[in-house]
Design a protein around this motif. Structure first.
Motif, PDB file in Angstrom:
ATOM      1  N   ILE A 146     -40.360  18.196   6.717  1.00 54.76           N
ATOM      2  CA  ILE A 146     -41.561  18.659   7.422  1.00 54.76           C
ATOM      3  C   ILE A 146     -42.682  18.785   6.403  1.00 54.76           C
ATOM      4  O   ILE A 146     -42.517  19.455   5.370  1.00 54.76           O
ATOM      5  N   ASP A 147     -43.790  18.139   6.678  1.00 48.02           N
ATOM      6  CA  ASP A 147     -44.950  18.241   5.789  1.00 48.02           C
ATOM      7  C   ASP A 147     -45.589  19.619   5.980  1.00 48.02           C
ATOM      8  O   ASP A 147     -46.068  19.947   7.083  1.00 48.02           O
ATOM      9  N   PRO A 148     -45.602  20.479   4.944  1.00 46.80           N
ATOM     10  CA  PRO A 148     -46.091  21.855   5.116  1.00 46.80           C
ATOM     11  C   PRO A 148     -47.520  21.963   5.658  1.00 46.80           C
ATOM     12  O   PRO A 148     -47.774  22.782   6.561  1.00 46.80           O
ATOM     13  N   PRO A 149     -48.482  21.164   5.154  1.00 50.81           N
ATOM     14  CA  PRO A 149     -49.847  21.340   5.667  1.00 50.81           C
ATOM     15  C   PRO A 149     -49.995  21.013   7.150  1.00 50.81           C
ATOM     16  O   PRO A 149     -50.739  21.684   7.870  1.00 50.81           O
ATOM     17  N   THR A 150     -49.282  19.974   7.614  1.00 57.02           N
ATOM     18  CA  THR A 150     -49.474  19.529   8.997  1.00 57.02           C
ATOM     19  C   THR A 150     -48.378  19.996   9.939  1.00 57.02           C
ATOM     20  O   THR A 150     -48.568  20.023  11.159  1.00 57.02           O
ATOM     21  N   GLY A 151     -47.199  20.341   9.390  1.00 57.89           N
ATOM     22  CA  GLY A 151     -46.066  20.700  10.229  1.00 57.89           C
ATOM     23  C   GLY A 151     -45.419  19.525  10.921  1.00 57.89           C
ATOM     24  O   GLY A 151     -44.571  19.707  11.806  1.00 57.89           O
ATOM     25  N   LYS A 152     -45.792  18.306  10.530  1.00 52.11           N
ATOM     26  CA  LYS A 152     -45.243  17.102  11.162  1.00 52.11           C
ATOM     27  C   LYS A 152     -44.113  16.521  10.327  1.00 52.11           C
ATOM     28  O   LYS A 152     -44.007  16.755   9.118  1.00 52.11           O
ATOM     29  N   LEU A 153     -43.273  15.725  10.989  1.00 52.29           N
ATOM     30  CA  LEU A 153     -42.147  15.101  10.306  1.00 52.29           C
ATOM     31  C   LEU A 153     -42.599  13.948   9.431  1.00 52.29           C
ATOM     32  O   LEU A 153     -43.536  13.205   9.785  1.00 52.29           O
ATOM     33  N   GLU A 154     -41.921  13.781   8.307  1.00 53.87           N
ATOM     34  CA  GLU A 154     -42.128  12.641   7.413  1.00 53.87           C
ATOM     35  C   GLU A 154     -40.769  12.069   7.028  1.00 53.87           C
ATOM     36  O   GLU A 154     -39.782  12.795   6.917  1.00 53.87           O
TER      37      GLU A 154
END
Length: 530
Positions: free
Chosen positions: A484-492
């Motif tokens: 999870i990308d911390p700034p966006t909260g989206k999956l990577e």
């Protein structure tokens, strides 16, 4: 694709039946025989004078419990079964979810017949879900002396297609939803092959379109007696019928051995399995060690477990889970003190599984999971069940990896995939670098409460080391790490290509149609069907 669970078949077939409007008409077409003539038979005591027994005796150090040879390479695993069948002198007990009408299936069945003609007693038990293209061949095999074939939880009628079978049994779905997912091959009561592979080309990297990364083990020692007892329990269970009680020859013909011979080409030379000189662990073909009279095994204390054949027949869902291989699998996982490394092609942990993973993380145990990506999954709707828990797993601190078909194809260490898609099918776990679990069980609701499964738990640091080495090849060289990308909260999705980190922001290697399907249909599928 042959290796799909009944949940996938049910979804597709239900749609077809709704369009055809024939469910009510066909449901009355027949039922299973009220009486079956099926004498109980049991495993025979091993004979120490057989060649396989002598190899085991020569290979076993004093005081050891059970020995294992991991077989990550598909062609080596197929070759091991063929070698065992060709060298067996007394008995072959064979149990599978799928035996396909293809090169691998034909070769194995041919070899079983050849063994029977030598006087070997052959007991072949197959789940009936995927026998539409093989039941006539299997029936013809029973014309061979010393061969008996039985079907687990069979369909009554309209047997020519899977859709027809379900249509004709529309009011019997509760029973038919219960499938035998076990995989087991025992020779002369002294050697066995157990693990995740069915018998079809794609499990042995012989399919031109798609192939599986999977895991079997050649097994010897005290655990063989447990496996034999498990086989006997299924062979003599109420869920099993002799194939002749269910399948009738086409056009009223007499069952003839020549029909089987024609189907598998027994009049010509047997197909040869092309074997590389060594697998990724450095082992050569097992036949060479058989010829030398001694096989190298890794040793440990092992125990085999299986679901009761009558799973759900007399049980609630909770009772079925309590007696399941899945429950005992979790008991082993929850003994971890440092780390758990697990592979499961179908990963739908459910609330019970999430509670288990949370408990492990609360104890400070590192948890690593390897499963299929959307692109690698042979059924996108199952991926939707996993996707419901993906962010929860990451939030709990689980290290999550998803297999990449493209990277698997490029990675030659676990088999030559050519241009075919690579998919994960191995069901394995390693706890604290000391305990290994392998077998047929997926970490999903179907394995927990619907299908029967088989598993073996082995206390062996040496075996754990080899299993981790194999898992790491897929994890580090053929998979994406999910975060999870911390700034966006989206999956990577992260991968390394030529020492450069690549970051992707959508389900990698998947099409827009696959993503649309899971987004639209995934939420509509009940989790207990996944």
């Amino acid at each position: 694709m042959i290796c799909i669970l009944v949940r996938h078949a049910l979804v597709r077939i239900a749609a077809r039946l709704a369009l055809l409007g024939v469910v009510a008409f066909l449901a009355a077409c027949g039922s299973l025989p009220a009486f079956k003539q099926m004498p109980a038979t049991l495993s025979l005591p091993p004979d120490a004078a057989t060649p396989l027994a002598k190899i085991v005796a020569a290979s076993t150090p004093p005081g050891e419990h059970s020995g294992f040879r991991l077989m990550p390479l598909g062609v080596y695993s197929l070759d091991a079964r063929i070698e065992l069948a060709r060298r067996a002198q007394h008995t072959l007990d064979v149990q599978y979810y799928v035996i396909a009408n293809d090169g691998a299936g034909g070769l194995l069945l041919r070899t079983l017949k050849e063994a029977a003609l030598r006087g070997v007693r052959v007991r072949l038990l197959i789940d009936d879900l995927y026998t539409a293209s093989t039941d006539q061949m299997l029936l013809a095999l029973t014309a061979t002396p010393n061969v008996e074939v039985r079907l687990f939880n069979p369909f009554c009628c309209a047997r020519g297609s899977l859709a027809g079978r379900f249509a004709a049994s529309a009011f019997d779905i509760h029973r038919l939803n219960h499938r035998m997912h076990n995989k087991l091959f025992i020779a002369d009561g002294v050697m066995a092959v157990a693990g995740g592979r069915n018998i079809a080309d794609e499990y042995f990297t012989l399919n031109s379109a798609q192939n599986f990364i999977d895991m079997d083990a050649l097994v010897v020692g005290r655990v063989i007696a447990e496996l034999a007892t498990i086989f006997d329990g299924y062979w003599n269970s109420e869920e099993v019928y002799p194939i002749a009680a269910i399948v009738q020859p086409y056009a009223g013909r007499t069952v003839m051995a020549s029909d089987f011979d024609a189907r598998v080409g027994i009049g010509g030379p047997a197909p040869k399995v092309v074997l590389p000189p060594a697998d990724v662990l450095g082992y050569g073909p097992i036949g060479e060690e058989f010829d030398a009279g001694r096989v190298g095994f890794l040793w440990g204390v092992a125990h085999a477990v299986a679901d009761p054949p009558a799973k759900l027949r007399y049980m609630t869902g909770e009772e079925a889970f309590a007696t399941s291989v899945t429950a005992r699998f979790w008991q082993q996982l929850l003994t971890a003190e440092n780390e758990v490394v697990l592979t499961s092609p179908y990963l739908v942990p459910g609330e019970r599984g999430m509670a288990g993973f949370k408990q492990l993380r609360d104890w400070g145990v590192d948890v690593t999971l390897l499963t299929n990506s959307l692109a690698a999954n042979d059924e996108p709707l199952v991926h939707s069940g996993y996707a419901r828990y993906r962010e929860k797993l990451l939030t709990e601190g689980v290290d999550l990896y998803e297999l990449s078909p493209a990277r698997t194809t490029r990675n030659k260490r676990l088999g030559i995939f050519g241009s075919s898609l690579g998919r994960l099918h191995a069901k394995t776990a390693v706890v604290d670098k000391r305990l290994v679990f392998l077998g047929s069980v997926n970490l999903d609701p179907r394995s927990a409460t619907q299908n029967t499964e088989l598993g073996i738990a082995v206390q062996s640091p040496q075996l754990a080391r080899e299993m981790l080495r194999i898992i790491n090849i897929s994890k580090l060289e053929s998979a994406y790490r999910v975060r999870i990308d911390p700034p966006t909260g989206k999956l990577e999705w992260l991968s390394m290509d030529e020492d450069q980190e690549i970051v992707l922001y959508d389900e990698p290697e998947s099409s827009w149609l696959q993503r649309l399907k899971i987004n639209l249909l995934g939420p509509l599928v009940p989790e207990d069907l996944l």
